[in-house]
Design an enzyme around this catalytic site. Structure first.
Site, PDB file in Angstrom:
ATOM      1  N   ALA A   1       1.754   0.144   8.826  1.00 36.73           N
ATOM      2  CA  ALA A   1       2.909  -0.345   9.589  1.00 36.73           C
ATOM      3  C   ALA A   1       3.729   0.800  10.152  1.00 36.73           C
ATOM      4  CB  ALA A   1       3.770  -1.245   8.697  1.00 36.73           C
TER       5      ALA A   1
ATOM      6  N   SER B   1      -1.160   0.769   1.489  1.00 37.41           N
ATOM      7  CA  SER B   1      -1.888   0.847   2.760  1.00 37.41           C
ATOM      8  C   SER B   1      -1.193   0.049   3.850  1.00 37.41           C
ATOM      9  CB  SER B   1      -3.317   0.340   2.566  1.00 37.41           C
ATOM     10  OG  SER B   1      -3.315  -0.990   2.054  1.00 37.41           O
ATOM     11  N   GLU B   2      -0.609  -1.093   3.469  1.00 39.86           N
ATOM     12  CA  GLU B   2       0.113  -1.905   4.459  1.00 39.86           C
ATOM     13  C   GLU B   2       1.299  -1.133   5.019  1.00 39.86           C
ATOM     14  OE1 GLU B   2       2.477  -6.183   4.824  1.00 39.86           O
ATOM     15  OE2 GLU B   2       2.122  -5.261   2.872  1.00 39.86           O
ATOM     16  N   GLN B   3       2.035  -0.484   4.112  1.00 42.91           N
ATOM     17  CA  GLN B   3       3.205   0.269   4.541  1.00 42.91           C
ATOM     18  C   GLN B   3       2.818   1.440   5.428  1.00 42.91           C
ATOM     19  OE1 GLN B   3       4.365   3.390   2.600  1.00 42.91           O
ATOM     20  NE2 GLN B   3       5.925   3.764   4.147  1.00 42.91           N
TER      21      GLN B   3
ATOM     22  N   TYR C   1       6.653  -8.681  12.480  1.00 46.02           N
ATOM     23  CA  TYR C   1       5.801  -8.522  11.303  1.00 46.02           C
ATOM     24  C   TYR C   1       6.735  -8.144  10.167  1.00 46.02           C
ATOM     25  CZ  TYR C   1       2.001  -6.865   8.272  1.00 46.02           C
ATOM     26  OH  TYR C   1       1.134  -6.690   7.224  1.00 46.02           O
TER      27      TYR C   1
END
Length: 546
Positions: free
Chosen positions: A455, A450-452, A370
């Site tokens: 992850a 939010s993605e970070q 990813y």
């Protein structure tokens, strides 16, 4: 008056006198035994001067009885002096040479003008301070100090008798330059007196039987049919009294049979004793030579000694082979470790391509990595980062290496919730690849998204996904980075991109891409439908949720 001559064809030549400039000197003219003072007339002259040396005691150079005094001696006094002795029936002349030299500044002695003396390595020896007799009488005796190489002599090995130095247990190490110093008082004035002696120590051989240093009643292992040479090393023996015997029979030195001895070689030991070496030579060892003593015998006037050596069959040296094997194994292990350290990445990649591709097990995951990176619409550095992630990364890892990547914005469907897509996709990914641009872009844009956050949560806490950290530019300072990024950098390190976007830099066989492939999972073959199955499933799940 009698005519004076140079120091040639004299009745007696007195020893040369050496004295430093400014020090007193007295030279005695020897007389025959039985002469009384009234029977002769003695006069001192300097050769080339018709005037006799004065007898006035206040004069710097004067005569007292049969001595000529220099109080003190000067450099200009150097030369030949003679004493003339007359009586009613005879006439004699004696000559001596006087050398007055200047001391060199910084030197405590002058080797050039030192008096030479020789002693021997006995229990004790005496070193004389020369030309002092006239300066030491009952009324004028001052202590004498001795020095060796400018160091004051002290210790139990040294004693002082009158003006002489006594050395006990003399060794060759006592050789060197000595200086004796004292004072002399004349007419109320004190004069310094020093004498330099160059001492030579000659070795006196000890009176004892000889010694054999080898052989030592020992044995040696030899092979049948081989040639053997054994040295008999002796100290203190007479040359022709060193020989070998075998089976009680004298082994000839000159007769060249199968067993013979070589002529002796002679040297001198540190204590003066002769050192001899006689070789026993067996040109071909026979079976009868084993287990019988070959004896070396040596003698001198003080005794006889003997020592033997025995030949034995050679026993296989298992220890040597074992040691050699262990050393070889150690060297091989070291070389293997070095080769593995240098080519570790290439070996792992080769192993994956040749073995793991056929033996890999299914883990239920679709994506190999990813890809997470900072996103923005402006700036040259963001454009370079976007180009790397969208074009270079897929071209190498997907097209050349067969990996399957998920890049948000490329592989998700429009309108999908970022958090849901990221969460589901991370569960189906084997690696989390974080791509950092410059320090300013990464620290500003990889924060609080939010993605970070999702992850990092999956990688560090929930699923424990292995993280691959890539740097587009060298980042010197991580202090402004998020704590999660700093933790990953410290634990896993980072792979730095140093190339450009040329075709050469985009080859999977460059060092950068090999490092990336090394941290990627083993390559697995997946169908085309599996690659795009996950986004459709996520879309259906989103519709049901709405």
């Amino acid at each position: 008056l009698f005519p004076l001559e140079k120091c040639e064809a004299y009745d007696v030549m007195l020893r040369q006198s050496l004295v430093p400039d400014g020090q007193p000197l007295a030279i005695k003219c020897s007389l025959e035994k039985g002469w009384k003072s009234g029977d002769y007339n003695l006069t001192w002259y300097k050769v080339g001067n018709q005037t006799a040396v004065p007898r006035d005691k206040l004069s710097r150079i004067h005569q007292q009885k049969n001595l000529i005094w220099f109080l003190p001696a000067m450099v200009e006094d150097s030369g030949d002096y003679e004493c003339v002795i007359r009586n009613l029936t005879s006439y004699r002349k004696m000559c001596t040479k006087v050398t007055v030299f200047k001391r060199i500044d910084g030197l405590c002695l002058n080797e050039k003008f030192a008096v030479e003396e020789v002693i021997f390595t006995l229990s004790s020896a005496k070193v004389v301070c020369p030309h002092l007799d006239s300066f030491r009488n009952g009324k004028n005796i001052q202590p004498v100090h001795w020095y060796k190489d400018c160091q004051l002599l002290e210790g139990k090995r040294f004693a002082f008798s009158n003006s002489d130095l006594i050395i006990f247990n003399v060794t060759v190490h006592d050789q060197g330059n000595y200086t004796c110093e004292t004072t002399y008082i004349y007419n109320g004035k004190q004069y310094n007196i020093s004498r330099d002696i160059s001492l030579t120590v000659e070795v006196s051989p000890p009176k004892k039987p000889p010694e054999i240093s080898y052989p030592r009643n020992n044995s040696i292992e030899v092979e049948l049919g081989s040639q053997v040479t054994v040295d008999c090393n002796t100290t203190g023996a007479d040359g022709y009294e060193v020989f070998w015997t075998g089976n009680g029979v004298y082994i000839d030195v000159f007769y060249m049979s199968r067993i013979f001895a070589s002529p002796y070689q002679e040297e001198t030991s540190y204590d003066g004793r002769p050192i001899h070496c006689v070789k026993l030579i067996i040109s071909e060892v026979n079976s009868e030579d084993y287990e019988q003593p070959f004896v070396c015998q040596a003698s001198n006037a003080f005794g006889q000694v003997a020592s033997y050596i025995i030949l034995k069959h050679r026993v296989p040296d298992t220890r040597r082979w074992l040691t050699g094997g262990l050393v070889s194994l150690l060297i091989l292990t070291l070389i293997t470790s070095i080769i593995y350290k240098i080519f570790k990445i290439d070996l792992v990649l080769w192993y994956r391509n040749s073995v793991c591709a056929f033996a890999s097990k299914e883990d239920g995951k679709i994506y190999d990595a990813y890809v997470l990176y900072a996103k923005s619409n402006g700036g040259r550095s963001f454009y370079r980062l976007e180009t790397f992630v969208r074009r270079i990364l897929p071209d190498v890892l997907e097209h050349q290496c067969g990996y399957n990547l998920f890049i948000l914005g490329r592989d998700d469907l429009p309108g999908e919730a970022v958090v849901s897509v990221a969460d589901e996709t991370l569960k189906q990914s084997r690696r989390l690849m974080i791509v950092l641009g410059s320090e300013t872009s990464s620290c500003c844009l990889l924060e609080d998204t939010s993605e970070q956050q999702l992850a990092m949560y999956n990688a560090l806490i929930r699923d424990g996904i292995q993280v691959i950290l890539l740097e587009m530019d060298e980042i010197q300072d991580y202090t402004s980075m998020p704590e999660s990024i700093k933790y990953i950098k410290q634990k896993h390190g980072a792979i730095q991109w140093k190339g450009d976007f040329s075709e050469k830099s985009c080859s999977a066989n460059t060092r950068f891409w090999k490092n990336v492939r090394y941290q990627m999972p083993s390559r697995k073959k997946v169908s085309y439908s599996e690659v795009y199955l996950l986004p459709l499933t996520l879309s259906n799940s989103a519709e049901k949720g709405s």
